[in-house]
Design an enzyme around this catalytic site. Sequence first.
Site, PDB file in Angstrom:
ATOM      1  N   GLN A 108       9.871  16.459  10.629  1.00 55.70           N
ATOM      2  CA  GLN A 108       8.874  15.464  11.023  1.00 55.70           C
ATOM      3  C   GLN A 108       7.525  16.120  11.298  1.00 55.70           C
ATOM      4  O   GLN A 108       6.470  15.557  10.966  1.00 55.70           O
ATOM      5  CB  GLN A 108       9.347  14.709  12.268  1.00 55.70           C
TER       6      GLN A 108
ATOM      7  N   ASP B 148      14.939   8.201   5.599  1.00 57.04           N
ATOM      8  CA  ASP B 148      13.607   8.081   5.010  1.00 57.04           C
ATOM      9  C   ASP B 148      13.651   7.954   3.495  1.00 57.04           C
ATOM     10  O   ASP B 148      12.770   7.344   2.896  1.00 57.04           O
ATOM     11  CB  ASP B 148      12.766   9.310   5.378  1.00 57.04           C
TER      12      ASP B 148
ATOM     13  N   SER C  63       3.994   9.935  12.430  1.00 58.98           N
ATOM     14  CA  SER C  63       5.458   9.977  12.425  1.00 58.98           C
ATOM     15  C   SER C  63       6.004  10.511  13.745  1.00 58.98           C
ATOM     16  O   SER C  63       5.385  11.356  14.400  1.00 58.98           O
ATOM     17  CB  SER C  63       5.929  10.875  11.275  1.00 58.98           C
TER      18      SER C  63
ATOM     19  N   GLU D 187      10.004   5.970  16.919  1.00 60.36           N
ATOM     20  CA  GLU D 187      10.227   5.539  15.536  1.00 60.36           C
ATOM     21  C   GLU D 187      11.623   5.956  15.054  1.00 60.36           C
ATOM     22  O   GLU D 187      12.399   5.142  14.563  1.00 60.36           O
ATOM     23  CB  GLU D 187       9.150   6.167  14.647  1.00 60.36           C
ATOM     24  N   HIS D 188      11.942   7.236  15.167  1.00 57.67           N
ATOM     25  CA  HIS D 188      13.246   7.773  14.776  1.00 57.67           C
ATOM     26  C   HIS D 188      13.921   8.380  16.009  1.00 57.67           C
ATOM     27  O   HIS D 188      13.306   9.180  16.709  1.00 57.67           O
ATOM     28  CB  HIS D 188      13.113   8.888  13.734  1.00 57.67           C
TER      29      HIS D 188
ATOM     30  N   ASN E  84      -3.242   6.283   6.322  1.00 64.30           N
ATOM     31  CA  ASN E  84      -3.914   7.077   7.343  1.00 64.30           C
ATOM     32  C   ASN E  84      -4.596   6.163   8.367  1.00 64.30           C
ATOM     33  O   ASN E  84      -4.432   4.936   8.341  1.00 64.30           O
ATOM     34  CB  ASN E  84      -4.906   8.059   6.705  1.00 64.30           C
TER      35      ASN E  84
ATOM     36  N   HIS F 289       4.953  16.442   8.503  1.00 68.42           N
ATOM     37  CA  HIS F 289       4.319  15.234   7.968  1.00 68.42           C
ATOM     38  C   HIS F 289       2.834  15.188   8.285  1.00 68.42           C
ATOM     39  O   HIS F 289       2.022  14.768   7.463  1.00 68.42           O
ATOM     40  CB  HIS F 289       4.963  13.978   8.579  1.00 68.42           C
TER      41      HIS F 289
ATOM     42  N   TYR G 129       0.855  -1.184   0.000  1.00 69.88           N
ATOM     43  CA  TYR G 129       0.000   0.000   0.000  1.00 69.88           C
ATOM     44  C   TYR G 129       0.892   1.235   0.000  1.00 69.88           C
ATOM     45  O   TYR G 129       1.736   1.402   0.881  1.00 69.88           O
ATOM     46  CB  TYR G 129      -0.925   0.037   1.213  1.00 69.88           C
TER      47      TYR G 129
ATOM     48  N   GLN H 184     -10.624   0.281   1.347  1.00 67.79           N
ATOM     49  CA  GLN H 184     -11.087  -0.625   0.304  1.00 67.79           C
ATOM     50  C   GLN H 184      -9.926  -1.328  -0.399  1.00 67.79           C
ATOM     51  O   GLN H 184     -10.048  -2.480  -0.829  1.00 67.79           O
ATOM     52  CB  GLN H 184     -11.964   0.121  -0.707  1.00 67.79           C
TER      53      GLN H 184
END
Length: 374
Positions: free
Chosen positions: A251, A353, A229, A319-320, A206, A254, A121, A183
């Site tokens: 960041q 990234d 993020s 995360e970072h 999202n 984002h 995705y 979907q």
Amino acid sequence: MLKMVTRSELTCTQPAVSDNQERRETILNIIEEVRRDGDAALFRMTEKFDKVKLAQLLVQDEEIAEAYGSIDPEVLEAVRDAIRNIRDYHQRQVRQSWLTTQESGTILGQLVLPLDRVGLYVPGGTAAYPTSVLMNAIPALVAGVKEIAMTTPPGKDGRLNPAVLVAAAELGIREIYKVGGAQAIAALAYGTETIRKVDKITGPGNAFVATAKREVFGQVAIDMIAGPSEVVILADGTANAAYIAADLLAQAEHDPLAFVILVTTSRELAEEVQKQVEQQLEGLDRRGIASQALENFGAICVAADLDEAIDIVNEMATEHLEIQIQDPFAHLGKIRHAGAIFIGDDSPVAIGDYFVGTNHVLPTGRTARFSSGL
């Protein structure tokens, strides 16, 4: 303005993927409609949510050729360089099958095999991310996955971003579908007349995409439930305040829910970073989004010493993580929980990234305590 907070306040502010019952019910209805009506449901929902009426879901070769004709040559060169870097990094992660023989004659072993078919995705929305194609597809290709299907939402003109299409084509991916949202996740998990079901779904999205992935888990494997993020910067008085501010804002722009934190042992640095953030924010094209993120989940925590600062960082399990301190390698072994670590003020998150080779599909919401990147 980045607010100053205490350690206890900081650990209470971190966002996570929320369990929204109304959203979940909407997603379950979408999944059921796709299972029941297949392609027809995808066409209806694309018209409803993306405001475009499609004649077909599968991207045609002519569209890929047009994308190559419209892409900036420098962007194409950067995509190809990134592919080389990302492939080289991930080839080092490949696990090997093994056999061992015991004295009794018993043979034991493990076969490490690729999945047959995976779905990627790639989000659309306010910005297009060709690197999301690379970060999700290259690990699958290196592992030896034979079939890769990609879904991504179309623009209102019915087209896909040229850089996204070219990134997929450079990797040999031709099974690309113009469908996004929950979907798309349902189609990959259960299949339709056009889209055959897959064994695993990877890729960010999202809250609706994340919730859909949670709901289809078990029918298929997924990479993770990704939240907004995050970046935490660990710094002492030797760090560059202007660089820290730039990395926090990179960041923050984002997502309004982005989590951007400075943990430092220096109050002087903290105050200078506050000033730099205010100055640099004025020059951002996406300053509205960045401002919301700073207001929602932006903060500075001044620790008593480096040991306390490292404890706070491990609690965040972000995360970072950027480390901008004197002699960082002397303290690297104390870091227990982070998705990706960037060492020194010349190693911004953006380089990971986009380009250097590490994967940007990373655990969020403190899940780095028990999981890792793709």
